[in-house]
Design a protein around this motif. Sequence first.
Motif, PDB file in Angstrom:
ATOM      1  N   GLU A  30       0.821  -1.206   0.000  1.00  0.00           N
ATOM      2  CA  GLU A  30       0.000   0.000   0.000  1.00  0.00           C
ATOM      3  C   GLU A  30       0.857   1.260   0.000  1.00  0.00           C
ATOM      4  O   GLU A  30       0.520   2.266  -0.605  1.00  0.00           O
ATOM      5  CB  GLU A  30      -0.925   0.034   1.220  1.00  0.00           C
ATOM      6  CG  GLU A  30      -1.979  -1.056   1.219  1.00  0.00           C
ATOM      7  CD  GLU A  30      -1.485  -2.362   1.813  1.00  0.00           C
ATOM      8  OE1 GLU A  30      -0.279  -2.471   2.115  1.00  0.00           O
ATOM      9  OE2 GLU A  30      -2.303  -3.272   1.962  1.00  0.00           O
ATOM     10  N   CYS A  31       1.998   1.200   0.693  1.00  0.00           N
ATOM     11  CA  CYS A  31       2.896   2.358   0.755  1.00  0.00           C
ATOM     12  C   CYS A  31       3.732   2.488  -0.513  1.00  0.00           C
ATOM     13  O   CYS A  31       3.986   3.594  -0.985  1.00  0.00           O
ATOM     14  CB  CYS A  31       3.809   2.241   1.976  1.00  0.00           C
ATOM     15  SG  CYS A  31       2.918   2.300   3.545  1.00  0.00           S
ATOM     16  N   ASP A  33       2.919   1.773  -3.478  1.00  0.00           N
ATOM     17  CA  ASP A  33       2.114   2.287  -4.587  1.00  0.00           C
ATOM     18  C   ASP A  33       2.057   3.805  -4.599  1.00  0.00           C
ATOM     19  O   ASP A  33       1.905   4.412  -5.658  1.00  0.00           O
ATOM     20  CB  ASP A  33       0.688   1.734  -4.519  1.00  0.00           C
ATOM     21  CG  ASP A  33       0.633   0.245  -4.831  1.00  0.00           C
ATOM     22  OD1 ASP A  33       1.617  -0.278  -5.394  1.00  0.00           O
ATOM     23  OD2 ASP A  33      -0.383  -0.388  -4.490  1.00  0.00           O
ATOM     24  N   ASP A  34       2.140   4.438  -3.427  1.00  0.00           N
ATOM     25  CA  ASP A  34       1.923   5.887  -3.334  1.00  0.00           C
ATOM     26  C   ASP A  34       3.182   6.721  -3.129  1.00  0.00           C
ATOM     27  O   ASP A  34       3.171   7.912  -3.398  1.00  0.00           O
ATOM     28  CB  ASP A  34       0.956   6.190  -2.183  1.00  0.00           C
ATOM     29  CG  ASP A  34      -0.425   5.604  -2.434  1.00  0.00           C
ATOM     30  OD1 ASP A  34      -0.798   5.463  -3.610  1.00  0.00           O
ATOM     31  OD2 ASP A  34      -1.120   5.295  -1.454  1.00  0.00           O
ATOM     32  N   SER A  64      -2.236   5.401   4.091  1.00  0.00           N
ATOM     33  CA  SER A  64      -2.108   4.578   2.895  1.00  0.00           C
ATOM     34  C   SER A  64      -3.410   4.541   2.108  1.00  0.00           C
ATOM     35  O   SER A  64      -3.402   4.216   0.926  1.00  0.00           O
ATOM     36  CB  SER A  64      -1.707   3.156   3.272  1.00  0.00           C
ATOM     37  OG  SER A  64      -2.737   2.560   4.045  1.00  0.00           O
ATOM     38  N   SER A  65      -4.520   4.861   2.757  1.00  0.00           N
ATOM     39  CA  SER A  65      -5.813   4.828   2.086  1.00  0.00           C
ATOM     40  C   SER A  65      -6.711   5.929   2.643  1.00  0.00           C
ATOM     41  O   SER A  65      -6.832   6.072   3.857  1.00  0.00           O
ATOM     42  CB  SER A  65      -6.484   3.475   2.305  1.00  0.00           C
ATOM     43  OG  SER A  65      -7.800   3.499   1.826  1.00  0.00           O
TER      44      SER A  65
END
Length: 113
Positions: A30-31, A33-34, A64-65
């Motif tokens: 998740e991290c 990706d951003d 993360s979201s």
Amino acid sequence: MTGTVASTAGSVALSVNESSHGADSTPAIECRDDFPGDRLVGQTSSYLPLRFDCVLDDGSTHPSSPGYSWINTLIAVLALAAVLLLVAKRHLGEPVKPMVTAGADREESDGCS
């Protein structure tokens, strides 16, 4: 509502599990990706409030979201509404009992005493 909270809490648990087990697990997907990989140093999680944050090399944390922020707001609003409804039920739900006076008993008697 409970299903939404449980699934979101499950999402946090899944992110924690994936980021701590197996090859190529850290930093969390998740991290990655951003944020650029050279700036990531880890991740933190919390269940109250629901959160899975990415930690950067300067010590700052970033969510993360964006979904966790709105679900936390929804939980807070629903909790407040539940408390207000409980207070309203306590104050408005009690029926007022009629007062009985001593003279009322005499009027009901048949007068043959």
